[in-house]
Enzyme design. Structure first.
Site, PDB file in Angstrom:
ATOM      1  N   GLU A   9     -11.098 -28.644 -18.798  1.00  0.00           N
ATOM      2  CA  GLU A   9     -11.196 -27.481 -19.646  1.00  0.00           C
ATOM      3  C   GLU A   9     -10.791 -27.584 -20.968  1.00  0.00           C
ATOM      4  OE1 GLU A   9     -12.164 -24.553 -18.323  1.00  0.00           O
ATOM      5  OE2 GLU A   9     -12.791 -25.501 -16.697  1.00  0.00           O
ATOM      6  N   SER A  14      11.594  12.971  33.130  1.00  0.00           N
ATOM      7  CA  SER A  14      12.650  12.765  33.703  1.00  0.00           C
ATOM      8  C   SER A  14      13.579  11.642  33.083  1.00  0.00           C
ATOM      9  CB  SER A  14      12.483  12.393  35.130  1.00  0.00           C
ATOM     10  OG  SER A  14      12.121  13.409  36.054  1.00  0.00           O
TER      11      SER A  14
END
Length: 800
Positions: A71, A463
């Site tokens: 780059e 229950s």
């Protein structure tokens, strides 16, 4: 002179109003948040840009050299603009003008940072001038390493990878330090156009670009020719990220995500780089998923065969169709094509090979019950269930233990016939001493339904609520041998409302029975009478105190579990029974750290100054931490309740798992019309809850209750969770007495009596006690309109 004036004018004109580049000194890029299990395994990642920030000091030098070679060769020598490269680019572009070739760029790394952080991607002379001015300013303000750090952590490199660390994981499943030279060169080849150099779709172009980077590194003196040649010879192979724990927990991690958003906001979650350590135990999560899957599928098979997934169309790509169908199924479930059907077997094509479904693994496949409740005769011929061309779900027989009967031994090519359950459910497991949630599965298949039935489904517990009615009575001075009349009960609910007539599941009456039997056999009439006696205001208080329901209506039916709650709340409440009555709050997160490693949240807020040994550890005594948990009930009452719930396993509705040989207690729950099935239970150090029910409530099936649908899931889970662990008894408080009594009458007996059990009594209590046959004084809102049939009427009318 004119040239100098022109330069000054350009800088003055374009330098006004530029973004403040100094802000980059404190730049914190969006970083991925990672969620870990309790053992450190990675569960999930959340990010708007999947980036892992790495300081430039931790980036391998060769990776930096590769990017500089590809780059910006003069990065360390230029002042933000590479004049030589710029001149070369201008000349080249002039020569190429009109040729149709793409213009050659000359942007330095500094200029790319400027564009990415401070400017737009607009292609114009104005933007390039501003970019150059800002680059010059940045070079004076920041070091080269600071600029490199910004660049290498910000740049997009394809496949959702922001920054070089994320790219290393996403392309090669490696950290930066593990990358080889040819992999480094490939990553450095990506900034220009990641999609053009995809290692699978564009392998040739990707390889050429990678080799070009290697040549550039060699020419710049960063590697030798031999190293370059060796790296070029390496194949370019992509490996997907594999750092996730094998035991997935999608319902758990989604609940963690919601909690993080509530607590810190979406920006912190997706950009903040949080490190989240959760409470999840991957081992327990895996067996929870499997237990729920097996339980739901077994229940669904009992309800009948609803038909195949579909039919293979003529000319279709068989392997592709089956693969697409299999991708929607849970693990170890496969889509198969029926190729031939006989009376006792079906030949299938699955996973690219022929196999077989024997009748013994498909006998259940006859139609569901008709609307009148009658189910067709059992299957005698597979041709009545399957046809050639059907696409069906199959499973290896090892995952369908409920189908292995009569000593049948499956062959290696055998598969069991399956189907996707209509019924849903959830299971949770938590530490009863701390509230840490260790496992949570909120449904059969998260890919099909994200609705979490463990925390989002409000259902009647039936229950399973009763223990808190009995606990309130134990705190009020009653004992496990207090007798309660089990007889008809009618409650006037007020003008214009029908009378409430609770009944036992068996539709029978049993006369005076001790409180322990009321829990063990889940007697509705006894529970309702007990609630009338102690008052519904007390029941309301205990429901709120234990986190079950903050606004329980003062109706007597609520004592039988008509008030809605969630599975997680109910399981935590049971955890507060086994831990001696201490308050716990279910938690999913132990600790959260920010991107800098600072702890910003810790669930355990206790301070321990003596835990830090400044001079090192030299066998000091273990630091004692203060127990800050609120005491919700008398520890003796809690232990009495634990003992009674242990009796549910030994003699009551949970008896089917008594032969596991474990120390276990718990309670079943079934609501009206058998629409919801529950079992909530615990060992001394693990609380477990199971819920089974349809998303749109309807009966689970004929004779299907919490005992038949939820208990097997609980048993499957608790058996596997306790493998290799010592069996210890429930922890008993010091101030209780243990006296042998008759299991049904509650009278004191000799220890060798066949019906003897060891009952728990508080100081001053003795076997026997008062008989509760009606609500004395008729106190409390619910009982103020209640009417009971008296004891004399029970005996004279022979109602039991």
């Amino acid at each position: 002179m004119l040239a100098g004036a022109g330069i000054v004018w350009v800088f003055w004109t374009y330098g006004k109003g530029l973004p403040d580049y100094q802000q980059l000194a404190n730049y914190e890029p969006p970083v991925v948040t990672r969620v870990h299990a309790g053992n450190g395994a990675l569960l999930a990642e959340y990010a708007s840009e999947k980036r892992l920030f790495v300081p430039v000091e931790a980036i391998p030098p060769r990776l930096i050299h590769a990017f500089i070679s590809a780059e910006d060769k003069a990065f360390y020598s230029h002042f933000g603009i590479d004049l030589r490269a710029l001149t070369r680019a201008v000349v080249t572009n002039i020569l190429n003008y009109g040729s149709g070739r793409r213009p050659v760029g000359a942007s330095t790394i500094t200029q790319q940072v400027t564009k990415n952080f401070l400017l737009t991607n607009e292609v114009s002379i104005d933007r390039k001038i501003k970019e150059a001015i800002l680059s010059l300013r940045m070079e004076r303000a920041f070091s080269k390493d600071q600029i490199l750090s910004l660049y290498l952590n910000e740049i997009y490199l394809g496949r959702g990878s922001y920054g070089v660390a994320a790219a290393a994981l996403n392309y090669f499943d490696k950290s930066l330090g593990q990358l080889e030279l040819h992999e480094i060169a490939y990553i450095a080849a990506l900034p220009k156009a990641p999609n053009n150099y995809h290692p699978v779709r564009n392998l040739r172009a990707a390889t050429i670009r990678r080799n070009w980077v290697l040549d550039e590194m060699q020419q710049n003196g960063y590697i030798t020719q031999d190293e370059a040649d060796t790296a070029k010879a390496m194949p370019l192979e992509m490996r997907g990220q594999s750092g996730f724990d094998a035991a997935e927990a999608p319902y758990f991690t989604e609940e963690v995500r919601r909690q993080l958003i509530r607590q810190f906001g979406e920006t912190s979650l997706y950009d903040g780089g949080l490190s989240v350590r959760t409470t999840l135990d991957p081992f327990l999560q895996q067996i929870a998923d499997n237990a729920l899957e097996r339980g739901l599928e077994a229940l669904d098979r009992r309800q009948g065969w609803r038909g195949p997934l579909g039919e293979m169309q003529a000319g279709a790509d068989i392997d592709k169709v089956l693969a697409d169908q299999t991708s929607k199924l849970r693990p170890n479930h496969y889509a198969a094509l029926v190729t031939k059907v006989e009376q006792r077997r079906a030949e299938i094509y699955v996973n690219g090979r022929p196999a077989m479904i024997p009748f013994e693994l498909a006998f259940w496949a006859y139609p569901p019950r008709r609307d009148d409740g009658v189910r067709p005769p059992p299957l005698q011929d597979l041709r009545h269930a399957l046809s050639k061309g059907d696409i069906v779900i199959v499973q290896p027989p090892g995952f369908t233990p409920d189908l292995i009967r009569n000593d049948f031994k499956p062959a290696p090519n055998h598969f069991a016939l399956g189907q996707r359950p209509d019924v849903e459910g959830a299971i949770v497991a938590l530490d009863p001493h701390t509230g840490r949630l260790l496992a949570m599965s909120g449904g059969y298949n998260y890919a099909e339904s994200e609705f979490n039935r463990a925390v989002q489904a409000m259902r009647q517990p039936g229950s399973a609520f009763k223990p808190f009615v009995y606990l309130a009575a134990l705190d009020a001075g009653y004992s496990p041998t207090t007798r309660i009349l089990d007889a008809p009960l009618v409650v006037d609910q007020g003008p214009g409302k029908p009378k409430w007539k609770p009944a036992n599941y068996t539709r029978r009456f049993y006369g005076p029975s001790i409180m322990r039997v009321g829990i063990e056999k889940s007697r509705n009439l006894m529970t309702a009478r007990l609630a009338m006696t102690i008052g519904m205001d007390r029941v309301q208080d205990y429901a709120k105190r234990f986190g079950l329901n903050d606004n329980l209506p003062p109706l007597l039916s609520m004592s039988l579990g008509a008030g809605e709650t969630t599975l997680l709340r109910l399981t935590a409440a049971y955890g507060m029974l086994v831990n001696g009555g201490k308050k716990i709050t279910p938690s999913l997160i132990d600790r959260i750290q920010d991107r800098n490693g600072q702890t910003i949240y810790r669930h355990d807020a206790r301070q321990c100054t003596s835990c830090i040994a400044t001079d090192g550890w030299s066998n000091q005594s273990i630091p004692a931490l203060r127990d800050a948990r609120e005491q919700l009930t008398d520890p003796a009452s809690a232990f009495q309740m634990v003992s009674m719930l242990e009796g549910v396993i030994k003699r009551g509705t949970g008896n089917s798992i008594n032969d596991l040989g474990l120390v276990v207690a718990g309670k079943t729950g079934t609501t009206n019309d058998n629409t919801n099935g529950w079992f909530i239970g615990f060992t001394p150090d693990l609380a477990i809850g199971v819920f089974i029910g349809y998303d749109l409530p309807r009966p689970l099936g004929k004779r299907e209750t919490g005992s038949s649908v939820a208990v097997p899931v609980f048993g499957d889970f608790v058996m596997r969770s306790q493998i290799g662990k010592p069996i210890i008894p429930f922890r008993r408080p010091n101030n209780v007495q243990v006296i042998p009594v008759h299991a049904e009458s509650g009278e004191r007996v000799l220890p060798k009596d066949q019906q003897a059990i060891l009952e728990i009594f508080k100081p001053g209590q003795r076997p026997g006690g008062v008989l509760i046959d009606m609500a004395p004084g008729m106190s409390g809102e619910a009982s103020s309109t209640g009417q009971t049939i008296t004891t004399q009427e029970i005996y004279t009318k022979g109602l039991y």
